[in-house]
Design a protein around this motif. Structure first.
Motif, PDB file in Angstrom:
ATOM      1  N   ALA A 230       0.846  -1.200   0.000  1.00 28.82           N
ATOM      2  CA  ALA A 230       0.000   0.000   0.000  1.00 28.82           C
ATOM      3  C   ALA A 230       0.875   1.241   0.000  1.00 28.82           C
ATOM      4  CB  ALA A 230      -0.893   0.004   1.219  1.00 28.82           C
ATOM      5  N   LYS A 231       0.347   2.293  -0.581  1.00 34.09           N
ATOM      6  CA  LYS A 231       1.001   3.605  -0.524  1.00 34.09           C
ATOM      7  C   LYS A 231       0.126   4.491   0.343  1.00 34.09           C
ATOM      8  CE  LYS A 231       3.325   3.256  -4.907  1.00 34.09           C
ATOM      9  NZ  LYS A 231       3.546   3.839  -6.230  1.00 34.09           N
ATOM     10  N   ILE A 232       0.743   5.064   1.375  1.00 29.08           N
ATOM     11  CA  ILE A 232       0.003   5.853   2.352  1.00 29.08           C
ATOM     12  C   ILE A 232       0.412   7.313   2.228  1.00 29.08           C
ATOM     13  CG2 ILE A 232      -0.483   6.174   4.798  1.00 29.08           C
ATOM     14  CD1 ILE A 232       0.425   3.254   5.198  1.00 29.08           C
ATOM     15  N   LYS A 233      -0.580   8.192   2.062  1.00 31.90           N
ATOM     16  CA  LYS A 233      -0.308   9.627   2.059  1.00 31.90           C
ATOM     17  C   LYS A 233      -0.164  10.092   3.499  1.00 31.90           C
ATOM     18  CE  LYS A 233      -2.751  10.589  -2.180  1.00 31.90           C
ATOM     19  NZ  LYS A 233      -3.836  11.293  -2.832  1.00 31.90           N
ATOM     20  N   ARG A 234       0.727  11.009   3.721  1.00 29.74           N
ATOM     21  CA  ARG A 234       0.949  11.533   5.080  1.00 29.74           C
ATOM     22  C   ARG A 234      -0.138  12.563   5.394  1.00 29.74           C
ATOM     23  NH1 ARG A 234       7.407  11.775   5.723  1.00 29.74           N
ATOM     24  NH2 ARG A 234       7.791   9.950   4.469  1.00 29.74           N
ATOM     25  N   THR A 235      -0.977  12.219   6.338  1.00 31.83           N
ATOM     26  CA  THR A 235      -2.055  13.121   6.743  1.00 31.83           C
ATOM     27  C   THR A 235      -1.892  13.583   8.183  1.00 31.83           C
ATOM     28  OG1 THR A 235      -3.440  11.301   7.489  1.00 31.83           O
ATOM     29  CG2 THR A 235      -3.695  11.987   5.196  1.00 31.83           C
ATOM     30  N   GLY A 236      -1.047  12.884   8.928  1.00 33.44           N
ATOM     31  CA  GLY A 236      -0.898  13.211  10.347  1.00 33.44           C
ATOM     32  C   GLY A 236      -2.036  12.666  11.188  1.00 33.44           C
ATOM     33  N   LYS A 237      -2.881  11.834  10.565  1.00 31.72           N
ATOM     34  CA  LYS A 237      -4.023  11.254  11.273  1.00 31.72           C
ATOM     35  C   LYS A 237      -4.038   9.744  11.035  1.00 31.72           C
ATOM     36  CE  LYS A 237      -6.708  15.417  10.936  1.00 31.72           C
ATOM     37  NZ  LYS A 237      -7.900  16.071  10.460  1.00 31.72           N
ATOM     38  N   VAL A 238      -4.676   9.041  11.958  1.00 33.30           N
ATOM     39  CA  VAL A 238      -4.787   7.598  11.849  1.00 33.30           C
ATOM     40  C   VAL A 238      -6.154   7.186  12.401  1.00 33.30           C
ATOM     41  CG1 VAL A 238      -3.677   7.141  14.067  1.00 33.30           C
ATOM     42  CG2 VAL A 238      -3.608   5.413  12.310  1.00 33.30           C
ATOM     43  N   CYS A 239      -6.727   6.135  11.831  1.00 37.45           N
ATOM     44  CA  CYS A 239      -8.012   5.617  12.319  1.00 37.45           C
ATOM     45  C   CYS A 239      -7.753   4.369  13.149  1.00 37.45           C
ATOM     46  CB  CYS A 239      -8.930   5.280  11.156  1.00 37.45           C
ATOM     47  SG  CYS A 239      -9.453   6.735  10.235  1.00 37.45           S
ATOM     48  N   LEU A 240      -8.385   4.297  14.323  1.00 37.19           N
ATOM     49  CA  LEU A 240      -8.235   3.149  15.220  1.00 37.19           C
ATOM     50  C   LEU A 240      -9.579   2.496  15.454  1.00 37.19           C
ATOM     51  CD1 LEU A 240      -5.920   4.632  18.015  1.00 37.19           C
ATOM     52  CD2 LEU A 240      -5.246   3.236  16.061  1.00 37.19           C
ATOM     53  N   TRP A 241      -9.586   1.139  15.390  1.00 38.04           N
ATOM     54  CA  TRP A 241     -10.769   0.387  15.771  1.00 38.04           C
ATOM     55  C   TRP A 241     -10.821   0.379  17.283  1.00 38.04           C
ATOM     56  CZ3 TRP A 241     -14.592  -0.903  12.748  1.00 38.04           C
ATOM     57  CH2 TRP A 241     -14.371  -1.120  11.394  1.00 38.04           C
ATOM     58  N   LEU A 242     -11.936   0.810  17.848  1.00 36.21           N
ATOM     59  CA  LEU A 242     -12.084   0.834  19.300  1.00 36.21           C
ATOM     60  C   LEU A 242     -12.875  -0.365  19.804  1.00 36.21           C
ATOM     61  CD1 LEU A 242     -12.783   4.613  19.873  1.00 36.21           C
ATOM     62  CD2 LEU A 242     -10.613   3.406  19.953  1.00 36.21           C
ATOM     63  N   GLY A 243     -13.494  -1.077  18.903  1.00 32.83           N
ATOM     64  CA  GLY A 243     -14.327  -2.215  19.273  1.00 32.83           C
ATOM     65  C   GLY A 243     -15.785  -1.871  19.066  1.00 32.83           C
ATOM     66  N   ALA A 244     -16.640  -2.885  19.104  1.00 32.22           N
ATOM     67  CA  ALA A 244     -18.083  -2.718  18.915  1.00 32.22           C
ATOM     68  C   ALA A 244     -18.385  -1.974  17.610  1.00 32.22           C
ATOM     69  CB  ALA A 244     -18.709  -1.996  20.102  1.00 32.22           C
ATOM     70  N   ASN A 245     -17.617  -2.300  16.565  1.00 31.47           N
ATOM     71  CA  ASN A 245     -17.778  -1.690  15.247  1.00 31.47           C
ATOM     72  C   ASN A 245     -17.645  -0.175  15.263  1.00 31.47           C
ATOM     73  OD1 ASN A 245     -18.133  -4.168  13.957  1.00 31.47           O
ATOM     74  ND2 ASN A 245     -20.329  -4.174  14.421  1.00 31.47           N
ATOM     75  N   VAL A 246     -16.735   0.319  16.089  1.00 27.72           N
ATOM     76  CA  VAL A 246     -16.493   1.758  16.182  1.00 27.72           C
ATOM     77  C   VAL A 246     -15.051   2.046  15.771  1.00 27.72           C
ATOM     78  CG1 VAL A 246     -16.372   3.741  17.743  1.00 27.72           C
ATOM     79  CG2 VAL A 246     -18.172   2.039  18.029  1.00 27.72           C
ATOM     80  N   MET A 247     -14.887   2.986  14.856  1.00 25.21           N
ATOM     81  CA  MET A 247     -13.571   3.426  14.430  1.00 25.21           C
ATOM     82  C   MET A 247     -13.532   4.946  14.558  1.00 25.21           C
ATOM     83  SD  MET A 247     -11.704   3.106  10.721  1.00 25.21           S
ATOM     84  CE  MET A 247     -10.974   1.496  10.851  1.00 25.21           C
TER      85      MET A 247
END
Length: 192
Positions: free
Chosen positions: A104-121
């Motif tokens: 994968a090629k990832i653009k630098r956004t300074g942000k990241v998405c995390l799965w917290l559980g219970a189908n919540v990101m």
């Protein structure tokens, strides 16, 4: 059994009393059968707690490596964000399955998405995500340590209750033999 203030471990698991003198626990009001039943119930409760703690430990053993791996990735993204220009993409491999990876090629956004559980990101700034994951890892490791301590404590309590049960049972067998020998001696003396 005598009523007394029970000791507990730091997380509230009661300490099993050790039976040194069986006569202190067996009486007319609480015959051997009742005492044995109470000991077996206490042993069953300890074993139930042990099973719950084993399940918790298994879950933590699976969860901690995932948190570590995620934290390492977020720290990598954080270091890449601090090292290069924002227009450059990061090329990496990511896991699709246990044995399957893709590029994968990832653009630098300074942000990241995390799965917290219970189908919540949720989307976090990279620095905040690293702090969150570090705190989650620390909490999971502390919980694992406490769970392992509780498991060792529970094993000791189960052993104590099994020893108590054996001591009371053996005492009862000895008392029955003495009573039988006394009755036989009385019968023999009566026949003479």
């Amino acid at each position: 059994m005598q009523q007394q203030q029970l000791e507990v471990n730091p997380r509230g698991i009661p300490k099993a009393p050790f039976v040194e003198n069986v006569e202190d626990h067996v009486s007319e009001q609480e015959p051997v059968e009742i005492v044995l039943k109470k000991f077996q119930e206490a042993t069953a409760k300890y074993k139930f707690m042990e099973m719950n703690h084993l399940t918790r430990k298994r879950n933590l053993d699976a969860k901690i490596p995932e948190i570590r791996k995620t934290l390492e990735m977020v720290q990598f993204l954080e270091s890449e964000a601090n090292n290069g220009d924002d227009s450059k993409e990061i090329e990496t491999m990511y896991e699709l399955n246990d044995t399957l990876y893709a590029t994968a090629k990832i653009k630098r956004t300074g942000k990241v998405c995390l799965w917290l559980g219970a189908n919540v990101m949720l989307e976090y700034p990279v620095e905040e995500a690293a702090e969150l994951l570090a705190s989650k890892l620390s909490a999971a490791l502390k919980t694992l340590k406490n769970t392992e301590e509780d498991l060792a404590y529970l094993r000791d309590q189960i052993t104590t209750m099994e020893v108590n049960t054996a001591r009371v049972y053996n005492w009862d067998v000895k008392q029955r033999r003495l009573a039988r020998a006394k009755a036989e001696a009385t019968d023999a003396a009566g026949l003479d």
